[in-house]
Design an enzyme around this catalytic site. Sequence first.
Site, mmCIF file in Angstrom:
data_model
loop_
_atom_site.group_PDB
_atom_site.id
_atom_site.type_symbol
_atom_site.label_atom_id
_atom_site.label_comp_id
_atom_site.label_asym_id
_atom_site.label_seq_id
_atom_site.Cartn_x
_atom_site.Cartn_y
_atom_site.Cartn_z
ATOM 1 N N ASP A 100 -10.578 4.130 -1.424
ATOM 2 C CA ASP A 100 -11.067 3.251 -0.674
ATOM 3 C C ASP A 100 -12.531 3.163 -0.981
ATOM 4 O O ASP A 100 -13.166 4.119 -0.745
ATOM 5 C CB ASP A 100 -10.681 3.243 0.787
ATOM 6 C CG ASP A 100 -9.284 3.113 1.191
ATOM 7 O OD1 ASP A 100 -8.630 2.907 0.166
ATOM 8 O OD2 ASP A 100 -8.933 3.146 2.154
ATOM 9 N N ASP B 157 0.749 -1.237 -0.172
ATOM 10 C CA ASP B 157 -0.084 0.085 0.245
ATOM 11 C C ASP B 157 0.912 1.402 -0.132
ATOM 12 O O ASP B 157 1.394 1.315 0.986
ATOM 13 C CB ASP B 157 -0.894 0.075 1.401
ATOM 14 C CG ASP B 157 -2.020 1.038 1.265
ATOM 15 O OD1 ASP B 157 -2.039 1.728 0.402
ATOM 16 O OD2 ASP B 157 -2.822 0.840 2.020
HETATM 17 C C1 GLA Z 1 -5.502 2.210 2.754
HETATM 18 C C2 GLA Z 1 -6.038 1.270 1.815
HETATM 19 C C3 GLA Z 1 -7.067 0.330 2.493
HETATM 20 C C4 GLA Z 1 -6.376 -0.229 3.950
HETATM 21 C C5 GLA Z 1 -5.832 0.874 4.529
HETATM 22 C C6 GLA Z 1 -5.058 0.302 5.982
HETATM 23 O O1 GLA Z 1 -6.443 3.143 2.977
HETATM 24 O O2 GLA Z 1 -6.406 1.606 0.636
HETATM 25 O O3 GLA Z 1 -7.677 -0.860 1.722
HETATM 26 O O4 GLA Z 1 -5.586 -1.401 3.666
HETATM 27 O O5 GLA Z 1 -5.048 1.555 3.829
HETATM 28 O O6 GLA Z 1 -4.640 1.170 6.783
#
Ligand code: GLA
Length: 499
Positions: A323, A263
């Site tokens: 997200d 990520d």
């Molecule tokens: C980001 C990702 C999410 C999740 C969070 C965890 O926002 O896009 O899917 O993994 O981090 O902190």
Amino acid sequence: MRSLWLAGVAVLTLCPAWTSSLAQGTSVAGRWFATGRMLHNGEQEKAILDIKQDGTQLTGNVRGLGYTFPIKGTVQGAHFELFGADWNDKKPFLTGDLVDGKLVGLQWNNKFEARPVTPADEFPKLPYIEPPALHTVPYNGLAKTPPMGWNSWNLFADRVDDQTVRTMADAMVTSGMRDAGYIYVNIDDTWEGLRDEHGVLHTNSKFPDMKALADYVHSKGLKIGIYSSPGPRTCGSYPASYGFEEQDAKMFAEWGIDYLKYDWCSAATIYSNDKLQPVYQKMGDALAATGRPIVYSLCEYGLGSVEKWGPAVGGNLWRTTDDIRDEWGSMIFNIEKQVPTAPYAGPGHWNDPDMLEIGNGHMTADEYRTHMGLWALTAAPLLAGNDIRTMTEETKSILLNKEVIAVNQDLLGKQASPTRKGDIETWIKPLADGGVAVGVVNFGAAEAKATIRAADLNLAGSVKSARDLWAHKDVQFANDAYSAAVPSHGILMLRVAAR
Ligand code: GLA
């Protein structure tokens, strides 16, 4: 990556009083420091807001341990409102007043307070590590169909722990999820402890023994996934893999990890977007060097046209969007956003509009059927994000619809594309057997009649049979067309076989 603000992982409250110079803090403009909750590894969350003012308009950015993002907003007298500059929100994430040289107010619904930054508050400056020159990481042979499984983030966020993962693995078996194809049990962010002087990243107390946990998950006939970031910190502010890529990959392989979600987050505090590819390639190489087959999931929200280079860095899937949230508008926004990436989906490498929210409670059953249907039609990864241990029969009937899963897992690996007429949107996915899957979504507020024409499916005069994948019954085309009622926000889904 805005979810950490939404999910409250970075809730910023309770700043110690600041009694020094008031030269700072006499207007909303300036640099402000806030502390937040304790992380599970004993560290404290902190953030610096850098606010610039032009008349009543505010711009700037927020930087936390694990993230940075631009902000915009307004100020009227002492009252301010701030929004994520790239977000589409109607409500400010931060609102309050300048009171006695501090910003005091609410971050979403939580109390917020920030004081002027002191030198001791600054984030440490880490050495820049130039990523290696570009080359092609060989395909790892995995994810020939879109990955299926469960991920902890959407429901549990930072509450996931060893016991939750074990009981979820049990439930994946008893509920039939595993046998329906959902084989990955993925631990998302917040498993991390601290990195020691030998560079070893430890787990925090929620995960006492990751190898034992992986063994347990494997003993259930399942596979296990984990999460990290190419930056120094994860989105949830925990230590991540910057400068330790090979060491972390090796440790993941030794634990028996089968899937890594990687990520971007705080990598943005080190690298500009033109380094996305070499930075992701570095972990792709590190995973390949372990010799263990590990699905590589790139999570960078669609930045830098990732669909064009994802396979070259060894990626098996890549996020195309920000997200998802458990609401109709967010779900639809994400699936529509990845429409232009359709040509880039195929066996071994998939566009990822983010994980499923089915069963989390904020959409209707029709909306969740549409969520499942659209993810299946677009060959998106199917990573359930609900509590498998307690899911209702209705949720089960959606996640475990084998006819819809078969559309998702079709070996041709094509991503459906939509056409829209008024409130009716039709998604068509060619299938390996020469037939097609078609989904008709009703965006209107009332039930509507939908008509599927064989000509639109390139099957004029050659429809052999058709089946309604939610009603689980065969249906007849008459005069090369089929019509049915579709509820508001619902989906009609057919599998049509060609003569
Ligand atoms: C980001 C990702 C999410 C999740 C969070 C965890 O926002 O896009 O899917 O993994 O981090 O902190």
